[in-house]
Design a protein around this motif. Sequence first.
Motif, PDB file in Angstrom:
ATOM      1  N   LYS A   1       0.854  -1.189   0.000  1.00 22.90           N
ATOM      2  CA  LYS A   1       0.000   0.000   0.000  1.00 22.90           C
ATOM      3  C   LYS A   1       0.893   1.243   0.000  1.00 22.90           C
ATOM      4  O   LYS A   1       1.798   1.356   0.847  1.00 22.90           O
ATOM      5  CB  LYS A   1      -0.891  -0.018   1.236  1.00 22.90           C
ATOM      6  N   PRO A   2       0.704   2.197  -0.948  1.00 22.93           N
ATOM      7  CA  PRO A   2       1.667   3.310  -1.077  1.00 22.93           C
ATOM      8  C   PRO A   2       1.708   4.229   0.138  1.00 22.93           C
ATOM      9  O   PRO A   2       2.759   4.797   0.447  1.00 22.93           O
ATOM     10  CB  PRO A   2       1.192   4.041  -2.338  1.00 22.93           C
ATOM     11  N   TRP A   3       0.619   4.452   0.814  1.00 17.37           N
ATOM     12  CA  TRP A   3       0.606   5.225   2.055  1.00 17.37           C
ATOM     13  C   TRP A   3      -0.581   4.764   2.900  1.00 17.37           C
ATOM     14  O   TRP A   3      -1.459   4.044   2.421  1.00 17.37           O
ATOM     15  CB  TRP A   3       0.529   6.732   1.785  1.00 17.37           C
ATOM     16  N   ARG A   4      -0.541   5.183   4.126  1.00 16.35           N
ATOM     17  CA  ARG A   4      -1.571   4.708   5.037  1.00 16.35           C
ATOM     18  C   ARG A   4      -2.941   5.230   4.644  1.00 16.35           C
ATOM     19  O   ARG A   4      -3.067   6.212   3.914  1.00 16.35           O
ATOM     20  CB  ARG A   4      -1.224   5.115   6.480  1.00 16.35           C
TER      21      ARG A   4
ATOM     22  N   ARG B   1      -7.340   7.621  -0.819  1.00 15.65           N
ATOM     23  CA  ARG B   1      -6.879   6.294  -0.396  1.00 15.65           C
ATOM     24  C   ARG B   1      -6.463   5.468  -1.616  1.00 15.65           C
ATOM     25  O   ARG B   1      -7.123   5.488  -2.657  1.00 15.65           O
ATOM     26  CB  ARG B   1      -7.999   5.598   0.374  1.00 15.65           C
ATOM     27  N   GLN B   2      -5.363   4.777  -1.476  1.00 14.60           N
ATOM     28  CA  GLN B   2      -4.819   3.958  -2.555  1.00 14.60           C
ATOM     29  C   GLN B   2      -4.366   2.619  -1.981  1.00 14.60           C
ATOM     30  O   GLN B   2      -3.825   2.558  -0.881  1.00 14.60           O
ATOM     31  CB  GLN B   2      -3.632   4.660  -3.238  1.00 14.60           C
ATOM     32  N   GLY B   3      -4.579   1.588  -2.763  1.00 22.61           N
ATOM     33  CA  GLY B   3      -4.157   0.264  -2.304  1.00 22.61           C
ATOM     34  C   GLY B   3      -2.968  -0.267  -3.064  1.00 22.61           C
ATOM     35  O   GLY B   3      -2.281  -1.181  -2.596  1.00 22.61           O
ATOM     36  N   SER B   4      -2.704   0.293  -4.244  1.00 21.49           N
ATOM     37  CA  SER B   4      -1.587  -0.205  -5.044  1.00 21.49           C
ATOM     38  C   SER B   4      -1.207   0.855  -6.073  1.00 21.49           C
ATOM     39  O   SER B   4      -2.074   1.579  -6.588  1.00 21.49           O
ATOM     40  CB  SER B   4      -1.974  -1.508  -5.759  1.00 21.49           C
ATOM     41  N   ILE B   5       0.087   0.951  -6.347  1.00 18.97           N
ATOM     42  CA  ILE B   5       0.521   1.894  -7.376  1.00 18.97           C
ATOM     43  C   ILE B   5       0.351   1.306  -8.775  1.00 18.97           C
ATOM     44  O   ILE B   5       0.734   1.943  -9.764  1.00 18.97           O
ATOM     45  CB  ILE B   5       1.986   2.309  -7.163  1.00 18.97           C
TER      46      ILE B   5
ATOM     47  N   TRP C   1      -3.189   4.660 -12.134  1.00 14.01           N
ATOM     48  CA  TRP C   1      -1.783   5.042 -11.963  1.00 14.01           C
ATOM     49  C   TRP C   1      -1.016   4.880 -13.262  1.00 14.01           C
ATOM     50  O   TRP C   1      -1.302   3.990 -14.074  1.00 14.01           O
ATOM     51  CB  TRP C   1      -1.134   4.177 -10.892  1.00 14.01           C
ATOM     52  N   ARG C   2      -0.005   5.739 -13.426  1.00 14.72           N
ATOM     53  CA  ARG C   2       0.906   5.580 -14.570  1.00 14.72           C
ATOM     54  C   ARG C   2       1.670   4.275 -14.389  1.00 14.72           C
ATOM     55  O   ARG C   2       2.242   4.015 -13.337  1.00 14.72           O
ATOM     56  CB  ARG C   2       1.864   6.755 -14.643  1.00 14.72           C
TER      57      ARG C   2
END
Length: 208
Positions: A62-65, A73-77, A82-83
């Motif tokens: 996970k890129p950040w909490r 909120r993000q679970g994956s880059i 995402w680029r």
Amino acid sequence: MQTKVFDMAGKQVGEIELSDAIFGIEPNEAVVHDVVKNHLANCRQGTQSSLTRAEVSGGGIKPWRQKGTGRARQGSIRAPQWRGGGIAFGPTPRSYAYRLNRKVRRLALRSLLSEKVIENNLVVVDALKFDAIKTKEFVKVMDAFKFEGKTLFVADIAEDFDNAFMSLRNIPNAALLTVEELNAFDIANAQKLVMTEAAANKAGEVFA
């Protein structure tokens, strides 16, 4: 239906009676469209592919909490937004082939053969026989009839047309098929249809 028969020099040598059930019907354009579309779909390789988010590399953490950063909120880059991420609903390899009823395919062939007769684009020759494999000899045949554009030659499998087939291989706007190999796309794609006398009789039996 009577039509003229020519030799390879372009001179009339007789007449032939064509089957009205094959060469004399009213063309059905809707059926022809369906059969040509089916032929093109069956020719597609269907190898296009894209990587989903499960197939691209990276993004295992996970890129950040989840909370407290002020960012979304993000679970994956490697999510689709995402680029460098995966592709959402992208193409995957599949087969585009499907089948049509034999009666539909036969009706399309009869419609196209009849259309060639109506448009005076059907030529019947007595035979396609060459003593040797020479492209220039086949070019002379096409020049004798003043063929321009794509020309499709049709012969009976029982005929001796090996030298003719080898002679036209290097001619970009000419092709030679047997009656059994005839298909709607090749007929529709040709400006002139040239059939040997034996092939015309065979077509009247096969496609009836």
